[in-house]
Design an enzyme around this catalytic site. Structure first.
Site, PDB file in Angstrom:
ATOM      1  N   LYS A 166       1.121   6.111  -1.647  1.00 53.11           N
ATOM      2  CA  LYS A 166       1.534   4.781  -2.098  1.00 53.11           C
ATOM      3  C   LYS A 166       3.047   4.769  -2.298  1.00 53.11           C
ATOM      4  CE  LYS A 166      -2.633   2.893  -2.690  1.00 53.11           C
ATOM      5  NZ  LYS A 166      -3.088   1.647  -2.052  1.00 53.11           N
ATOM      6  N   ASP A 191       1.572   3.526   2.226  1.00 51.03           N
ATOM      7  CA  ASP A 191       0.921   2.258   1.886  1.00 51.03           C
ATOM      8  C   ASP A 191       1.800   1.494   0.904  1.00 51.03           C
ATOM      9  OD1 ASP A 191      -0.743   0.157   1.369  1.00 51.03           O
ATOM     10  OD2 ASP A 191      -2.338   1.334   0.434  1.00 51.03           O
TER      11      ASP A 191
END
Length: 371
Positions: A166, A191
């Site tokens: 992330k 992400d």
């Protein structure tokens, strides 16, 4: 032949993740969700799982809106109509706009019930053929880069096939460079959960040096047009997640060349039927797909496994083992990953038994609807 439903139950559960999970839009550790249960006259029990969070971070849906839509609209539709095949559910629910996660939670239980009535695995009912699937791991934003590297090292040693990291502005390129320097050959994806805009094109172009598998959903959660502009400026493949809610969205994204990869999440697209449709289209178009995760407990995890047996799921998904997220899951046996691989169960339905004691232990409410 119809799919007889005698009773439908909504089990509201509250379970604590092993560790807090942090993305660009927030941090949480306690997860509330619904396990849906469809029961027939012969005692067959089909199970689904809702994936909406308690707050509308990922999408506009929440645990509370899921309850409202299921209780006040969707269950009534099921009570009033005959269902001959699980695909019928998607068509029946089409009169209700969006609310895909609520729809998926109920449709999933009916798919599982149907497979158990047919005495076949859910994967087979969906048309899947794989006997095992490759899986990756998703790692939230960590306090330090050292913490992240230690976590990656742990999962690499466990054999996971790729690592999803992330990112957000201020925690991106330097972090990814450090990870790449330690793991020059590791399949890595980033992400962004919609944390960037087109003003960040030059910054995002620096990601091209890192040989990433993909950057997932860098721009707005509902955007397809701007992602096309960004993809044209990047060598790194863009993967769309939050933007894709339907087959129509997928067709538009491919036509505009907004992405090279699509993440299919069952809850986000409204259920297994629509997920299959998107998969089939992407197979025709040569677009790689993979199955994303929503921090599911065992039931949702089992549905993801079944879907991933379809042939165009050529990239490792997010379906990690139960112990990655939960000290105790609600299925037996729990989902186990060995060397980055999950063996697809061959028992009828989702292939895992519900641990009724665990279901009762984590339940905070149960609602029953008779048919």
């Amino acid at each position: 032949m119809t799919i007889p439903i005698k009773q439908l139950k909504l089990h509201k559960l509250k379970m604590r993740l092993n560790d807090p999970f942090t993305t660009s839009f927030g941090t949480f550790q306690d997860k509330e969700f619904f396990i849906t249960e469809a029961i027939d006259d012969n005692g067959n029990r089909g199970f689904g799982e809702s994936v909406a969070f308690s707050s509308p971070w990922y999408s506009e849906e929440t645990v509370q809106t899921n309850l409202h839509i299921m209780e006040d609209f969707l269950i009534k539709i099921l009570q009033e109509n005959e269902i001959k095949h699980p695909d019928d559910v998607s068509n029946l629910f089409s009169s209700i706009r969006r609310n895909n996660m609520a729809k998926s939670a109920l449709e999933g239980a009916i798919w599982d019930l149907y497979a158990k009535q047919k005495k076949i695995p859910l994967a087979q009912a969906l048309g899947g053929t794989k006997k095992e699937i490759d899986v990756g791991i998703s790692i939230g934003i960590q306090p330090t880069i050292e913490d992240l590297l230690n976590m990656i090292d742990h999962y690499v040693q466990e054999g996971y096939k790729r690592v999803k990291i992330k990112i957000k502005p201020g925690w991106d390129i330097d972090v990814l460079r450090e990870v790449r320097s330690h793991y020059p050959d590791l399949p890595i994806m980033a992400d962004a959960n919609s944390a960037y805009t087109l003003n960040d094109i030059k910054h995002l172009q620096t990601f091209d040096e890192l040989n990433l598998m993909m950057i997932e959903q860098p721009l707005e959660h509902d955007d397809i047009v701007d992602h096309a502009k960004l993809q044209a400026a990047l060598k790194t493949p863009i993967c769309l997640d939050e933007s894709i809610h339907s087959l129509d969205d997928s067709k538009k994204a491919v036509q505009l060349e907004s992405c090279k990869i699509i993440n299919i999440k069952i809850g986000r697209v409204g259920g297994l039927t629509e997920a299959k449709r998107i998969h089939d289209f992407c197979k025709e178009q040569g677009i790689a797909v993979w199955c994303g995760g929503m921090l599911e407990a065992g039931v949702g995890r089992a549905h993801n496994i079944a879907l991933t047996t379809l042939p165009q799921f050529i990239l490792p998904g997010d379906t990690a083992g139960s112990s990655r997220y939960w000290e105790k899951d609600i299925i037996q046996p729990e989902v186990i990953v060995e060397n980055g691989i999950i063996k697809v169960p061959d028992k009828p339905g989702i292939g895992y038994e519900i641990d009724d004691e665990a279901l009762d232990e984590f339940a905070v409410d149960v609602k029953t609807f008779n048919f």
